[in-house]
Every structure is written in structure tokens, then in C-alpha cells.
Design an enzyme around this catalytic site. Structure first.
Site, mmCIF file in Angstrom:
data_model
loop_
_atom_site.group_PDB
_atom_site.id
_atom_site.type_symbol
_atom_site.label_atom_id
_atom_site.label_comp_id
_atom_site.label_asym_id
_atom_site.label_seq_id
_atom_site.Cartn_x
_atom_site.Cartn_y
_atom_site.Cartn_z
ATOM 1 N N HIS A 100 0.387 -1.352 -0.270
ATOM 2 C CA HIS A 100 0.187 0.228 0.236
ATOM 3 C C HIS A 100 0.909 1.162 -0.241
ATOM 4 C CE1 HIS A 100 -4.147 -2.028 0.716
ATOM 5 N NE2 HIS A 100 -3.031 -3.051 1.387
ATOM 6 N N ASP B 207 3.827 9.180 -0.357
ATOM 7 C CA ASP B 207 2.182 8.758 -0.214
ATOM 8 C C ASP B 207 2.349 7.564 -1.711
ATOM 9 O OD1 ASP B 207 -0.134 8.330 1.235
ATOM 10 O OD2 ASP B 207 -0.541 10.240 1.160
#
Ligand code: ADQ
Length: 478
Positions: free
Chosen positions: A154, A358
Site C-alpha cells: 500500500h 504517499d
């Protein structure tokens, strides 16, 4: 007919009807296929070697393993969040290496593999999530598990040079090679992963783009994660109708929503808002920044430091710019209920996502989904968030450049309605393309298409004896 789906993630929902993007997607996928979801029990200190505890059973079963306090400290806060997290987010200056953390990380993965292996059949699909479980497939293979095993990361894939910070850097590629499919958020992450294998003399590239590592073959692909778009948009509309969001938020609201994490670029965001306030003429309309950022992982020093830094900047800016009837920065330290969050996005004229690194950033997608298409707000998005790869019609900014971000806030708040609508339409199309149900379906279909693993030395030994393992791209010849 293929077997059941088995999902492993560190966090596992305990509610009957779980909420939140990833959790809902996995829940829906498991409801369709049946199967198992395995994760860490939310209460620490239970029995650590006593099998998996059933925490829910409906159309699929949720099973949990317990972590002792020491395991939580060393495996979760230690190796996962003080070594792997900073390495993946390009902050090797924050890496804290402790031998006992790495040892516990490997031991927890070995124990979870032993508990899990008893529940896996050869035709099952095993989907492992995130950096807490990088060595899990290797441990499962050693126990003789032949099922297809996929991994989804992720967070960003680390840069090659950052991997040298690991206590045993060569392990990283070996851990990944025990999976059949490695899923990453973006094309940039896929490129970094392939670069790692290219630089490794143990790896070889196959004509179909898969990677051969020793005697295993794995596929590396990007699967950009998304949100449940229609559900989120409906929640935002309903909140607007309810009109109970607090009347004193002002007209020109700029919103930021993040876990309080150094990767999210919050100090620079506050500085940029300060620069925007400093450049504003007295007659300009007042704008306020609403920052929602609940603290996480507070026992890790770097997380305590970011909280202190942020409070200091917010205090200084409010001291300089606030008036009796206007507070420029509102900083909320707790989580906000999901429906209320959807409503707050909808009434905000702009959203600031300024991550320094991110994997994807779901807040960017939630903000776009929550807008009124007829009169939408503007997304200001860091080039370093995975979401920027496809949401190119947001205002893209460099989160290290305070002036550029301050200018972006001015531009967003002054943007004509036609331009806002056009940008929003393009961003929403990108958000729909990666709807979370599409993401889960694509990953599972790709894993199912992977060729099977064959074991050297006969069928697997589920009792815990280590076996060598291999995988061939061709079907088994009897
Ligand atoms: P996170 O780092 O947690 O996720 P993000 O993708 O933004 O980051 O997801 C956060 C989620 O939590 C969003 O759904 C958001 O609405 C919610 N949230 C955040 N702050 C909240 C608050 N104060 N109150 C209520 N809800 C809040 C990791 C990776 C990301 C990747 C996701 C999914 O770091 O890059 O996008 O996983 O893969």
C-alpha cells in the site's frame, strides 16, 4: 473451479459491517467468494501460540492471531514502522535499527505462517497486504504451501539506495520472489521494483515481462487503489442536506485530512498556508484551513516530534493572523466520523494533499468524489502522492516548494467555475477508473491467472518442516 480467497492484513475489522475503503473492498470480495480473513487481534496480550481465534463468521470467516506487548513493540512499532515505513517513504534518516526488532518481525511472520498454513488448500488464492508481512510467502513456501500467493504494497516501493539501510538488504528481493504476484500502487513503484530486480544478479527477466529469481517466477504489476465512489458521493450529498456541519466554518474553507505522519508533509502545508495569508490583501476574503489529523504511532519518537512541530507552527500563525472573529488555522486532533468527513469535503473550496511520499492517498479521491459536480472545489495535490499519476487535472504541486503551494491556494480559491468543473470532471473520471471494487477484482483475477507453484521434494509438509520450493512457468508434466 478455484478454491477460496484467503486475505491477510495486519489490521482486521471487528464490526459486523466494516467501513473504510480497503476494508469494504476486501469484505465485498470475500462475501462473493467465501473464504478467510486473517489479521492481528485488536487486543494485545492474548495467547500467542494457540491457533487462530475466530472473531466473526458469516459468508466468510475472520480469524485473528494475538500479539504480545513485546511483539507489538518490536514487530509493529519497531521493524514495520521504524525501519520499513521510513525506508519506503524516503526517510532513511529516521530509521531505527535494533537487532531484536528484526528478529521479532521474522518470528511473527514465521508464527503467522504456521497458523495460516493449516487453513490453505492448493487451489486457494492467498492475498497478503502490506509491509508487515513481506517474508510471509517465503515462510509459507517453506511449510509446503503451493497455493498462489499475491502481495499488495500500500505504500511506496523503496528506492534502490534506501534498501541498503535494511539490516540484511539481500532479503528484500528474496521475500518478494516467494510471491506469485507483487502488486504496487503506481507505474513509478513498478519501475522501482523492476529496477531492484535488474540490479540483482540473482534475477533474470523473462520474455513475457515476469521476473525469474533463482527457480521462481513472479509478476510485478501496478493496481492503483481507489474508493467506493458512489457510496462516498451519496454520503457527501446527504450531509449537505443535513446542514449540521457548523455554521462558523466560513465560506472559504480549505481542508486537510491525514493521519499525523511525517510522510504527509503537514509542516510545509501549514507554512504554505501562512505564506498565502501573508500575501493576502486586507480586502481579500478570509480563508481558513481546517486540518484534521489524529496522532498515530505516538510511541515512535518521529511521530511525537511531528506533533510538536505542527502545534508550534499553527500556534505561531494563529498568533500572527487571527482576529477576534477569525481563526485562520483550526487543527483537530481526533478522527472524524466518515459521513461527517464527506460533508466537510463537500463544503470546502479546496483540499490540500501535500505528501512528501504517499503510496496513493485516498483523501484526494474522497475529496473529488464528495464534490457537487456543478460547483466543485479544487484539489491541490502533491506530485509525490501516487494519486498524482492519474489525477493530472488537479493543481499539482511540489510539497517542498512553499511559494508554489501558497500560489496554488490563491489560484484554487480564485478559480472560475468553468475551469473548476472541467478539472473536477477529469479528476472524477480518474477516480472512477480505480474504484475499489475494480481494484480488488483486477488483483484477484491477475493472481488467479498466475501459473501454479510446484514443490521440489514432493507435497508440502504442513507440520512445520522446512522444504525447498520452486515454481516453473510451465504446467506440471505428470
Ligand atoms: P494512509 O497513509 O492511512 O493509507 P490515505 O490513503 O490517505 O492514507 O487513507 C487514509 C484514510 O483514513 C482515508 O480514507 C481518510 O478518510 C481516513 N482518515 C484520515 N484521517 C482521518 C480522520 N482524522 N478522521 C477520519 N478519517 C480519517 C495507506 C497509504 C496510502 C494508501 C492507503 C490505501 O499510506 O498511500 O492510499 O494506504 O492503500
Amino acid at each position: 473451479m478455484s478454491g477460496k480467497l484467503v486475505v491477510v492484513s495486519n489490521r482486521i475489522p471487528t464490526d459486523a459491517a466494516p467501513s473504510g475503503g480497503l476494508v469494504v473492498a476486501v469484505h465485498d470480495a470475500l462475501e462473493q467468494s467465501g473464504g478467510l480473513w486473517v489479521g492481528a487481534h485488536p487486543e494485545r496480550g492474548g495467547p500467542t501460540d494457540d491457533g487462530l481465534t475466530e472473531i466473526a463468521r458469516d459468508s466468510y470467516t475472520r480469524l485473528a492471531f494475538h500479539l504480545s506487548e513485546e511483539e507489538y513493540d518490536n514487530y509493529y512499532l519497531g521493524f514495520s514502522n521504524s525501519v520499513l515505513w521510513p525506508i519506503c517513504h524516503g526517510r532513511i534518516d529516521l530509521v531505527e535499527i535494533e537487532r531484536c526488532h528484526e528478529a521479532t518481525y521474522l518470528a511473527v511472520n514465521r508464527r503467522v505462517a504456521r497458523l495460516l498454513a493449516q487453513h490453505i488448500e492448493d487451489d486457494d488464492l492467498v492475498w497478503i497486504h502490506d509491509y508487515h508481512f513481506l517474508p510471509l510467502a517465503q515462510e509459507l513456501r517453506r511449510l509446503g504451501v503451493r497455493a498462489r500467493i499475491g502481495f499488495f504494497l500500500h505504500i511506496p516501493f523503496p528506492q534502490l539506495s534506501a534498501l541498503s539501510t535494511l539490516p540484511t538488504p539481500d532479503d528484500f528481493a528474496r521475500w518478494l520472489a516467494a510471491f506469485d504476484l507483487v502488486g504496487l500502487q503506481t507505474r513509478r513503484d513498478t519501475a522501482r521494483c523492476l529496477e531492484m530486480f535488474r540490479a540483482d544478479p540473482r534475477a533474470e527477466f523473462m520474455p513475457d515481462g515476469t521476473v525469474k529469481f533463482h527457480d521462481r517466477v513472479l509478476a510485478v504489476r501496478s493496481f492503483p487503489i481507489g474508493i467506493e465512489v458512489d457510496g462516498f458521493a451519496a454520503a457527501a450529498r446527504a450531509q449537505q442536506d443535513a446542514a449540521d456541519l457548523g455554521s462558523d466554518l466560513g465560506d472559504r474553507l480549505v481542508i486537510g485530512v491525514d493521519r499525523l505522519d511525517y510522510s504527509k508533509g503537514l509542516p510545509n502545508r501549514f507554512r504554505a498556508f501562512g505564506a498565502f495569508l501573508g500575501a493576502r490583501a486586507p480586502e481579500d476574503p478570509r480563508a481558513s484551513l481546517l486540518q484534521i489529523a489524529p496522532p498515530t504511532r505516538e510511541r515512535v519518537a518521529a511521530y511525537r516530534a511531528i506533533r510538536t512541530e505542527l502545534e508550534e507552527i499553527a500556534g505561531r500563525l494563529n498568533g500572527e493572523f487571527a482576529t477576534l472573529d477569525w481563526t485562520p488555522i483550526r487543527y483537530i486532533h481526533h478522527a472524524v466520523e466518515r459521513d461527517l468527513l464527506a460533508g466537510l469535503y463537500r463544503r470546502s473550496a479546496a483540499c490540500l494533499v501535500t505528501s512528501l511520499a504517499d503510496g496513493m492517498n485516498l483523501v484526494a479521491k474522497e475529496y473529488v468524489a464528495a464534490q457537487d459536480p456543478d460547483d466543485p472545489g479544487v484539489l491541490i495535490l502533491s506530485r509525490f502522492a501516487g494519486a498524482a499519476e492519474d489525477m493530472t487535472d488537479a493543481i499539482l504541486v511540489n510539497p517542498y516548494d512553499i511559494t508554489e503551494m501558497a500560489d496554488a491556494i490563491s489560484t484554487a480559491l480564485a478559480m472560475p467555475r468553468d475551469e473548476r468543473r472541467a478539472r473536477h470532471e477529469a479528476c472524477l473520471a480518474a477516480v472512477r477508473d480505480s474504484d475499489v471494487a475494480v481494484w480488488a477484482d483486477r488483483f484477484v483475477a491477475c493472481l488467479r491467472a498466475c501459473p501454479p507453484t510446484l514443490m521440489v521434494g514432493g507435497p508440502g509438509d504442513r507440520a512445520g518442516n522446512l522444504l525447498p520450493y520452486t515454481k516453473h512457468a510451465e504446467p506440471e508434466i505428470q
